[in-house]
Design a protein around this motif. Structure first.
Motif, PDB file in Angstrom:
ATOM      1  N   VAL A 186       0.843  -1.213   0.000  1.00  0.00           N
ATOM      2  CA  VAL A 186       0.000   0.000   0.000  1.00  0.00           C
ATOM      3  C   VAL A 186       0.870   1.252   0.000  1.00  0.00           C
ATOM      4  O   VAL A 186       0.768   2.101   0.891  1.00  0.00           O
ATOM      5  N   PRO A 187       1.732   1.436  -0.996  1.00  0.00           N
ATOM      6  CA  PRO A 187       2.640   2.593  -0.982  1.00  0.00           C
ATOM      7  C   PRO A 187       1.921   3.930  -1.044  1.00  0.00           C
ATOM      8  O   PRO A 187       2.455   4.937  -0.564  1.00  0.00           O
ATOM      9  N   SER A 188       0.723   3.967  -1.610  1.00  0.00           N
ATOM     10  CA  SER A 188       0.025   5.248  -1.781  1.00  0.00           C
ATOM     11  C   SER A 188      -0.410   5.873  -0.470  1.00  0.00           C
ATOM     12  O   SER A 188      -0.741   7.053  -0.424  1.00  0.00           O
ATOM     13  N   ILE A 189      -0.445   5.091   0.636  1.00  0.00           N
ATOM     14  CA  ILE A 189      -0.812   5.660   1.937  1.00  0.00           C
ATOM     15  C   ILE A 189       0.394   5.707   2.878  1.00  0.00           C
ATOM     16  O   ILE A 189       0.246   5.805   4.089  1.00  0.00           O
ATOM     17  N   GLY A 190       1.569   5.630   2.299  1.00  0.00           N
ATOM     18  CA  GLY A 190       2.777   5.775   3.100  1.00  0.00           C
ATOM     19  C   GLY A 190       3.256   4.492   3.744  1.00  0.00           C
ATOM     20  O   GLY A 190       4.117   4.534   4.622  1.00  0.00           O
ATOM     21  N   VAL A 191       2.715   3.342   3.316  1.00  0.00           N
ATOM     22  CA  VAL A 191       3.110   2.047   3.882  1.00  0.00           C
ATOM     23  C   VAL A 191       3.496   1.142   2.712  1.00  0.00           C
ATOM     24  O   VAL A 191       2.632   0.684   1.970  1.00  0.00           O
ATOM     25  N   GLY A 192       4.799   0.916   2.543  1.00  0.00           N
ATOM     26  CA  GLY A 192       5.210   0.079   1.415  1.00  0.00           C
ATOM     27  C   GLY A 192       4.601  -1.299   1.490  1.00  0.00           C
ATOM     28  O   GLY A 192       3.899  -1.743   0.570  1.00  0.00           O
ATOM     29  N   GLU A 193       4.859  -2.005   2.596  1.00  0.00           N
ATOM     30  CA  GLU A 193       4.257  -3.314   2.825  1.00  0.00           C
ATOM     31  C   GLU A 193       3.712  -3.363   4.241  1.00  0.00           C
ATOM     32  O   GLU A 193       4.414  -3.024   5.198  1.00  0.00           O
ATOM     33  N   ASP A 194       2.463  -3.787   4.375  1.00  0.00           N
ATOM     34  CA  ASP A 194       1.844  -3.915   5.688  1.00  0.00           C
ATOM     35  C   ASP A 194       2.166  -5.296   6.246  1.00  0.00           C
ATOM     36  O   ASP A 194       2.009  -6.299   5.543  1.00  0.00           O
ATOM     37  N   PRO A 195       2.616  -5.395   7.508  1.00  0.00           N
ATOM     38  CA  PRO A 195       3.032  -6.698   8.027  1.00  0.00           C
ATOM     39  C   PRO A 195       1.930  -7.744   8.061  1.00  0.00           C
ATOM     40  O   PRO A 195       2.125  -8.874   7.593  1.00  0.00           O
ATOM     41  N   VAL A 196       0.770  -7.400   8.638  1.00  0.00           N
ATOM     42  CA  VAL A 196      -0.349  -8.356   8.712  1.00  0.00           C
ATOM     43  C   VAL A 196      -1.640  -7.541   8.610  1.00  0.00           C
ATOM     44  O   VAL A 196      -1.821  -6.576   9.349  1.00  0.00           O
ATOM     45  N   THR A 197      -2.550  -7.967   7.737  1.00  0.00           N
ATOM     46  CA  THR A 197      -3.623  -7.085   7.305  1.00  0.00           C
ATOM     47  C   THR A 197      -4.993  -7.744   7.443  1.00  0.00           C
ATOM     48  O   THR A 197      -5.352  -8.629   6.660  1.00  0.00           O
ATOM     49  N   GLY A 198      -5.793  -7.306   8.415  1.00  0.00           N
ATOM     50  CA  GLY A 198      -7.100  -7.914   8.646  1.00  0.00           C
ATOM     51  C   GLY A 198      -8.104  -7.651   7.552  1.00  0.00           C
ATOM     52  O   GLY A 198      -8.826  -8.564   7.117  1.00  0.00           O
ATOM     53  N   SER A 199      -8.183  -6.417   7.074  1.00  0.00           N
ATOM     54  CA  SER A 199      -9.193  -6.097   6.057  1.00  0.00           C
ATOM     55  C   SER A 199      -8.936  -6.866   4.767  1.00  0.00           C
ATOM     56  O   SER A 199      -9.870  -7.378   4.139  1.00  0.00           O
TER      57      SER A 199
END
Length: 298
Positions: free
Chosen positions: A227-240
């Motif tokens: 999700v680079p567009s929100i300032g997070v290159g890779e999210d570690p663990v993602t519930g949604s």
């Protein structure tokens, strides 16, 4: 002004193996500018702010309201912040009005249930309905393949699985391909991209430890979220994302109940428990543990 603060590790019972969320209690009176600035300062994938329910939310059964911020802006819903915020609210003395905790957020009301695992209590949220689903067009698929440094033919299947954040997802040949990705985040542009690949039956991740084996959490799939567009290159663990993947794949491509591994490529060991009920409702659960308790001045 000081506010009670917790940082909660989500999707792992081990304090540094999951995905942390910062939770600010009693956030009434804080401006959007203050919320955004603190979310940028924590530099976590999400920071949440606990508030009293709105009048309409309280009338509908909400126990609390939460606003969810990334370093790049506010989200209407996100999964690991939902579990982490519910954990923090309960730990701070919150008492739900019904059998489930009911969270009010940008997508409406989200239920969070508590289940006894035998070794503790696990929280799970009911995945909100998809606001966009179905086929991915050729132009988006070409951009996805380019950003993953793959050919379009390497994509086994694809779909929109957006339950608020904007997820589009692709399934690749297997978990090894997913783990080997070195994406081009610039080419990804505004895409919020989830990637999933199956493990061979009975095979665990190469980084699985004896402690994880004891948890009986051998994964069916490996998941990654970019999700680079929100300032997070890779999210570690993602519930949604895992909720969207469950709505898309559980009960047909995957079993109706399975465990997803996420974060392996980042040195984490997230375990996401996904269950799709006969009526189509998807529940996404994981372990939660508080790692930091204190106060924050905003």
């Amino acid at each position: 002004m000081s506010h009670p603060f917790r940082q909660v590790n989500v999707f792992s019972a081990r304090p540094t193996a999951g995905n942390p969320v910062a939770v600010v209690h009693g956030a009434e009176g804080l401006t959007d500018e203050q919320l955004a600035a603190f979310a940028r300062w924590t530099n976590l994938s999400e920071t949440t702010f606990l508030l009293d329910p709105t009048e309409a939310g309280r009338a509908a059964g909400a126990d609390y309201r939460v606003r969810i911020w990334t370093p790049g802006g506010e989200l209407p819903f996100a999964g690991h912040p939902t579990l982490g915020t519910a954990h923090a609210w309960l730990e701070a003395g919150g008492v739900p009005r019904g059998p489930d905790v009911v969270q009010e957020c940008g997508v409406g009301l989200v239920r969070v249930r508590r289940a006894d695992t035998g070794s503790g209590q696990r929280l799970a949220f009911a995945g909100p309905p998809l606001i966009r689903s179905g086929a991915v067009d050729d132009a988006d698929l070409a951009q996805i393949a380019r950003s993953l440094r793959l050919d379009v033919s390497d994509v086994v299947r694809s779909a929109w699985v957006d339950n608020g954040p904007g997820w589009v997802a692709v399934q690749l040949r297997d978990a090894d391909v997913v783990l080997g990705l070195e994406p081009d985040l610039v080419a990804m542009g505004d895409l919020k991209l989830g990637v999933v690949g199956e493990y061979a039956p009975g095979r665990a991740t190469t980084q699985r430890t004896a402690e994880q084996a004891a948890e009986q959490s051998a994964p069916a799939v490996e998941v990654r979220a970019f999700v680079p567009s929100i300032g997070v290159g890779e999210d570690p663990v993602t519930g949604s994302l895992n909720a969207g993947l469950g709505q898309w794949l559980a009960g047909n491509v995957l079993p109706s109940s399975y465990v997803a591994s996420q974060g392996t490529a980042m040195g984490r060991a997230g375990r996401v428990h996904v269950e799709k009920l006969p009526d189509g409702e998807v529940w996404v659960g994981g372990d939660t543990v508080t790692t930091i308790v204190g106060e924050v001045t905003l």
